[in-house]
Scaffold this active site. Sequence first.
Site, PDB file in Angstrom:
ATOM      1  CG  ASP A  97      -7.530  -5.774   4.904  1.00 31.93           C
ATOM      2  OD1 ASP A  97      -6.964  -6.138   5.943  1.00 31.93           O
ATOM      3  OD2 ASP A  97      -7.600  -4.589   4.547  1.00 31.93           O
ATOM      4  CD  GLU A 153      -2.954  -1.321   2.210  1.00 27.11           C
ATOM      5  OE1 GLU A 153      -2.726  -0.814   3.309  1.00 27.11           O
ATOM      6  OE2 GLU A 153      -4.029  -1.895   1.926  1.00 27.11           O
ATOM      7  CD  GLU A 163      -9.850  -1.779   8.049  1.00 23.13           C
ATOM      8  OE1 GLU A 163      -8.911  -2.369   8.614  1.00 23.13           O
ATOM      9  OE2 GLU A 163      -9.733  -1.223   6.943  1.00 23.13           O
TER      10      GLU A 163
HETATM   11  C1  GCU Z   1      -6.017  -2.520   5.768  1.00 28.99           C
HETATM   12  C2  GCU Z   1      -6.401  -1.249   6.437  1.00 28.99           C
HETATM   13  C3  GCU Z   1      -5.279  -0.262   6.429  1.00 28.99           C
HETATM   14  C4  GCU Z   1      -4.019  -0.911   6.985  1.00 28.99           C
HETATM   15  C5  GCU Z   1      -3.716  -2.176   6.230  1.00 28.99           C
HETATM   16  C6  GCU Z   1      -2.560  -2.956   6.795  1.00 28.99           C
HETATM   17  O1  GCU Z   1      -5.893  -2.320   4.389  1.00 28.99           O
HETATM   18  O2  GCU Z   1      -7.526  -0.696   5.822  1.00 28.99           O
HETATM   19  O3  GCU Z   1      -5.657   0.839   7.189  1.00 28.99           O
HETATM   20  O4  GCU Z   1      -2.951  -0.055   6.931  1.00 28.99           O
HETATM   21  O5  GCU Z   1      -4.814  -3.010   6.279  1.00 28.99           O
HETATM   22  O6  GCU Z   1      -2.813  -3.969   7.437  1.00 28.99           O
HETATM   23  O7  GCU Z   1      -1.404  -2.608   6.615  1.00 28.99           O
END
Ligand code: GCU
Length: 679
Positions: A365, A286, A393
């Site tokens: 996730d 990400e 979440e």
């Molecule tokens: C999910 C979550 C993010 C988090 C990511 C992770 O995508 O929405 O906020 O950073 O997981 O586990 O790194």
Amino acid sequence: NVTEAYKGWLTYKKITGANWLNENNKWLRTIVVKDHSEVMKSAKNELVNAICEMTDEEPTLANAVESSYQILLTTSKDNNVESLDELNEDGYVIQTIHSNDRSYISLTGKTDKGVLYASFHFLRLIQTRTNLDNLNIKENPANQYRMINQWDNMDGSIERGYAGESIFFENNKFTTNLERIKDYARLLSSVGINAISINNVNVHAVETKLITDEFLPDVAKVAEIFRNYAIKTFLSINYASPMQLGDLKTADPLNEDVRQWWKEKAKDVYRVIPDFGGFVVKADSEHRPGPFTYDRNHADGSNMLAEALEPFGGVVIWRCFVYNCMQDWRDRKTDRARAAYDHFKPLDGQFHDNVILQIKNGPMDFQVREANSPLFGALTETNQILEFQVTQEYTGQQRHLCYLIPQWKEILEFDTFAKGQGTPIKRIVDGSTFENKLSGIAAVSNIGNDNNWTGHQLAQANLYGYGRLIWNPDLSTEEITGEWVRATFGNDPEVVEQITTMLHDSWPIYENYTSPLGVGWMVNPNHHYGPNVDGYEYSVWGTYHFADWQGIGVDRTVKSGTGYTAQYFKENADMYESLDSCPDELLLFFHHVPYTHKLKSGVTVIQHIYNTHFEGVEQAIGLNERWSKLKGKIDEERYDNVANRLEVQIENAKQWRDIINTYFFRKSGINDEKNRTIY
Ligand code: GCU
């Protein structure tokens, strides 16, 4: 505000009703502490304070067992106590000894940590009104790492936090409220947690500096608080630190200057915190920096950090949440679910022995329902820990009740067939199947600075249950729930029964009115709260349901889909590959089927969607009815908190019901057999 909401399961209410106390009070008057350390002191303090609150009598302290009826805290071998040799580092024995000349209760650990855990266990016995005359308990934790990950940012915000702001940071500084951190340490330690990373895995500019002189003295203060409760402190680090903090032009793990930079950095950290745990790393995930930028792989990346930490006994916890988050939704071949396995399986055996891979329970996730990660069992020569998400979440964000212990139990019990039948995930992550040097379980915390820690009062049960379950994955959900309810709310049978039922029903209820049959998502983008069927359908995130007018689901089969099913061992691969054997609850995770496809339950997919969504709302209303029976039996702060959130849950469940049902009615044109209102 030290109310019961704040005290959580460490609520030690004065014992009323004389029976139990009359019979057992004799044991609670004197405490003998044999060895002296900060952890021992914590154990003693916990006992003294709690007993004082429960009995109105302060126990006296003594140096040796002299008269009868005392509590002995010791790490030395007590010849009266059986089976001490079978204890591991954190294990303990609680035994009522009746020797020739005296009787006493021995809380014996192999180390002072064991004594601390024994003390909390002993207090739980009192909270649940166990008779103390003939105790004989031996406990060894199944998992070596029992960890909590805070996703706290230094500006005070918490990524995916639903219970206020950070208890660690505010305004880009450390908090001055160290008392609250101590109380958090007590809560965690009381359920056996022994490691914590205090900052978000997404490490932004200010947090990158946590490993510099600017903040290390503060980290050291926090580490001391946790150390006194037998918890090791970790930090999440920024992979590009050598560029952002140093003056290097690269973070290439094979570059000599970069390697040297990290070695110096490790020295700096350990000079200030000699027992520092190590680094948690989210790399190439990400948009976070990582070794891919330099054409290196994740073994290169993590081993470089591991070498720097190795001289000090530190470890690298390297997350496997690596996938293409810039996917083209038109591309039906790329499957996000495959990513972790595709990246990490080929590297099995290449990691240093102080590297631990951290693997999310599922390949997507933390959805309300998804398959289990096929990496469990596939990595045979790599240290690994499993990652759960206590913060809700995708499971109602602590506005909805969703008790996650049953979900985690299912995951831990799942048979991978890695070494034939009988290789459940729990025996892989505890290190026993492949004899890993390092192993365990971690989870994203659900706490913030709300007075009750977790926003929803009953979400405390998820934190408590997480700790208890990973200490002993063989505990049943019922045992864990029973302990928590009684420690938190007392022993009134009506209270225990209603809350227990509410907790046990809650995950299936939440699943009923949200996304169906394992397909996941269907939430509003970014904040992930509330229904939005196509919220992620045409996005870059690889999270699609492919619903059209004929059918829905993701084809992950080898025969006609993405081939993901082949990542499992044969028994599971076959089970998921075939429509006949794929379990209903994961049908749309593995297959794209027509709405008219008949489930094993006998109803069609579309009818299942309608039924569960109508039912889910009714069940949410039922939760509220149960809770309202407890009015007057629970203090107002806690009662109102839950009552208010249940109202929100019901309204929101209706929203989910109507949006999901309407969407699929409009797509499919198929009527509800029962002709209920669909818009
Ligand atoms: C999910 C979550 C993010 C988090 C990511 C992770 O995508 O929405 O906020 O950073 O997981 O586990 O790194």
